[in-house]
Motif scaffolding. Structure first.
Motif, PDB file in Angstrom:
ATOM      1  N   TRP A  45      34.139 -48.238   6.091  1.00  0.00           N
ATOM      2  CA  TRP A  45      34.595 -47.726   4.813  1.00  0.00           C
ATOM      3  C   TRP A  45      33.588 -46.782   4.162  1.00  0.00           C
ATOM      4  O   TRP A  45      33.934 -46.085   3.209  1.00  0.00           O
ATOM      5  CB  TRP A  45      34.963 -48.871   3.883  1.00  0.00           C
ATOM      6  N   LEU A  46      32.364 -46.717   4.636  1.00  0.00           N
ATOM      7  CA  LEU A  46      31.387 -45.759   4.115  1.00  0.00           C
ATOM      8  C   LEU A  46      31.373 -44.456   4.907  1.00  0.00           C
ATOM      9  O   LEU A  46      30.613 -43.556   4.595  1.00  0.00           O
ATOM     10  CB  LEU A  46      29.981 -46.364   4.142  1.00  0.00           C
ATOM     11  N   TYR A  47      32.215 -44.356   5.919  1.00  0.00           N
ATOM     12  CA  TYR A  47      32.238 -43.165   6.760  1.00  0.00           C
ATOM     13  C   TYR A  47      32.812 -41.984   5.982  1.00  0.00           C
ATOM     14  O   TYR A  47      33.886 -42.082   5.392  1.00  0.00           O
ATOM     15  CB  TYR A  47      33.075 -43.444   8.003  1.00  0.00           C
ATOM     16  N   PRO A  48      32.120 -40.833   5.958  1.00  0.00           N
ATOM     17  CA  PRO A  48      32.584 -39.671   5.176  1.00  0.00           C
ATOM     18  C   PRO A  48      33.642 -38.857   5.930  1.00  0.00           C
ATOM     19  O   PRO A  48      33.330 -37.935   6.661  1.00  0.00           O
ATOM     20  CB  PRO A  48      31.307 -38.857   4.977  1.00  0.00           C
ATOM     21  N   HIS A  49      34.896 -39.199   5.786  1.00  0.00           N
ATOM     22  CA  HIS A  49      35.980 -38.500   6.482  1.00  0.00           C
ATOM     23  C   HIS A  49      36.124 -37.070   5.967  1.00  0.00           C
ATOM     24  O   HIS A  49      36.098 -36.824   4.762  1.00  0.00           O
ATOM     25  CB  HIS A  49      37.305 -39.224   6.272  1.00  0.00           C
ATOM     26  N   GLY A  50      36.261 -36.139   6.895  1.00  0.00           N
ATOM     27  CA  GLY A  50      36.585 -34.773   6.536  1.00  0.00           C
ATOM     28  C   GLY A  50      35.424 -33.898   6.103  1.00  0.00           C
ATOM     29  O   GLY A  50      35.630 -32.749   5.736  1.00  0.00           O
ATOM     30  N   ASP A  51      34.212 -34.389   6.116  1.00  0.00           N
ATOM     31  CA  ASP A  51      33.049 -33.584   5.736  1.00  0.00           C
ATOM     32  C   ASP A  51      32.113 -33.508   6.943  1.00  0.00           C
ATOM     33  O   ASP A  51      31.345 -34.431   7.197  1.00  0.00           O
ATOM     34  CB  ASP A  51      32.335 -34.217   4.545  1.00  0.00           C
ATOM     35  N   GLN A 111      34.874 -44.687  16.150  1.00  0.00           N
ATOM     36  CA  GLN A 111      35.399 -43.879  15.043  1.00  0.00           C
ATOM     37  C   GLN A 111      35.580 -42.434  15.475  1.00  0.00           C
ATOM     38  O   GLN A 111      36.596 -41.807  15.155  1.00  0.00           O
ATOM     39  CB  GLN A 111      34.440 -43.950  13.845  1.00  0.00           C
ATOM     40  N   PHE A 112      34.629 -41.887  16.216  1.00  0.00           N
ATOM     41  CA  PHE A 112      34.750 -40.519  16.698  1.00  0.00           C
ATOM     42  C   PHE A 112      35.880 -40.371  17.705  1.00  0.00           C
ATOM     43  O   PHE A 112      36.546 -39.344  17.743  1.00  0.00           O
ATOM     44  CB  PHE A 112      33.440 -40.038  17.312  1.00  0.00           C
ATOM     45  N   MET A 113      36.085 -41.380  18.537  1.00  0.00           N
ATOM     46  CA  MET A 113      37.169 -41.300  19.521  1.00  0.00           C
ATOM     47  C   MET A 113      38.548 -41.376  18.872  1.00  0.00           C
ATOM     48  O   MET A 113      39.528 -40.888  19.426  1.00  0.00           O
ATOM     49  CB  MET A 113      37.022 -42.414  20.566  1.00  0.00           C
ATOM     50  N   MET A 114      38.648 -41.982  17.706  1.00  0.00           N
ATOM     51  CA  MET A 114      39.931 -42.101  17.018  1.00  0.00           C
ATOM     52  C   MET A 114      40.357 -40.798  16.343  1.00  0.00           C
ATOM     53  O   MET A 114      41.540 -40.635  16.031  1.00  0.00           O
ATOM     54  CB  MET A 114      39.874 -43.243  16.000  1.00  0.00           C
ATOM     55  N   VAL A 115      39.441 -39.889  16.094  1.00  0.00           N
ATOM     56  CA  VAL A 115      39.774 -38.618  15.458  1.00  0.00           C
ATOM     57  C   VAL A 115      40.301 -37.664  16.531  1.00  0.00           C
ATOM     58  O   VAL A 115      39.630 -37.442  17.536  1.00  0.00           O
ATOM     59  CB  VAL A 115      38.533 -38.012  14.764  1.00  0.00           C
ATOM     60  N   PRO A 116      41.490 -37.094  16.348  1.00  0.00           N
ATOM     61  CA  PRO A 116      42.054 -36.213  17.382  1.00  0.00           C
ATOM     62  C   PRO A 116      41.470 -34.808  17.313  1.00  0.00           C
ATOM     63  O   PRO A 116      42.141 -33.843  16.955  1.00  0.00           O
ATOM     64  CB  PRO A 116      43.552 -36.218  17.048  1.00  0.00           C
ATOM     65  N   ASP A 117      40.199 -34.693  17.656  1.00  0.00           N
ATOM     66  CA  ASP A 117      39.512 -33.409  17.576  1.00  0.00           C
ATOM     67  C   ASP A 117      38.487 -33.329  18.706  1.00  0.00           C
ATOM     68  O   ASP A 117      37.810 -34.313  19.003  1.00  0.00           O
ATOM     69  CB  ASP A 117      38.807 -33.308  16.214  1.00  0.00           C
ATOM     70  N   THR A 118      38.358 -32.180  19.307  1.00  0.00           N
ATOM     71  CA  THR A 118      37.442 -32.021  20.434  1.00  0.00           C
ATOM     72  C   THR A 118      35.993 -32.206  20.019  1.00  0.00           C
ATOM     73  O   THR A 118      35.203 -32.807  20.754  1.00  0.00           O
ATOM     74  CB  THR A 118      37.618 -30.626  21.060  1.00  0.00           C
ATOM     75  N   SER A 119      35.631 -31.725  18.848  1.00  0.00           N
ATOM     76  CA  SER A 119      34.225 -31.857  18.424  1.00  0.00           C
ATOM     77  C   SER A 119      33.847 -33.325  18.211  1.00  0.00           C
ATOM     78  O   SER A 119      32.731 -33.729  18.521  1.00  0.00           O
ATOM     79  CB  SER A 119      33.970 -31.043  17.158  1.00  0.00           C
ATOM     80  N   LEU A 169      30.998 -35.577  20.194  1.00  0.00           N
ATOM     81  CA  LEU A 169      29.992 -36.435  19.566  1.00  0.00           C
ATOM     82  C   LEU A 169      30.047 -37.856  20.136  1.00  0.00           C
ATOM     83  O   LEU A 169      29.010 -38.495  20.311  1.00  0.00           O
ATOM     84  CB  LEU A 169      30.183 -36.465  18.052  1.00  0.00           C
ATOM     85  N   ALA A 170      31.237 -38.347  20.416  1.00  0.00           N
ATOM     86  CA  ALA A 170      31.360 -39.678  21.024  1.00  0.00           C
ATOM     87  C   ALA A 170      30.734 -39.680  22.414  1.00  0.00           C
ATOM     88  O   ALA A 170      30.045 -40.644  22.789  1.00  0.00           O
ATOM     89  CB  ALA A 170      32.824 -40.090  21.095  1.00  0.00           C
TER      90      ALA A 170
END
Length: 86
Positions: free
Chosen positions: A2-8, A51-59, A63-64
């Motif tokens: 919950w402290l993860y800064p989504h979108g920044d 958390q990085f693997m759950m984001v549908p983005d190559t970057s 990072l994962a």
């Protein structure tokens, strides 16, 4: 996380650097007992990698992958520290 800064992206990179630096900094002190560092590193870094693997983005997937390689590198470094200091 919950402290993860989504979108920044700048804050995501900062959180990543803090997590991975924390694990790498623990190598010299936790390498005396085999198995302690992997347990510590996994509990600290695996949530961030997931958390990085759950984001549908190559970057984020990149990072994962870097995080997984960092875990492997820490394990090799821990082995070398243990072999030369124990």
């Amino acid at each position: 996380m919950w402290l993860y800064p989504h979108g920044d992206p700048a804050r995501e990179i900062f959180v990543t650097m803090v997590h991975f630096t924390l694990g790498i900094g623990a190598v010299p002190t936790q390498s005396m007992l085999p198995g302690v560092l992997p347990l510590f590193a996994v509990t600290v870094q695996v949530p961030l990698i997931v958390q990085f693997m759950m984001v549908p983005d190559t970057s984020h997937h990149t990072l994962a992958g870097v995080g997984v390689m960092g875990l492997a590198l820490m394990r090799v470094t821990e082995r070398r520290f243990h072999d030369f200091t124990a």
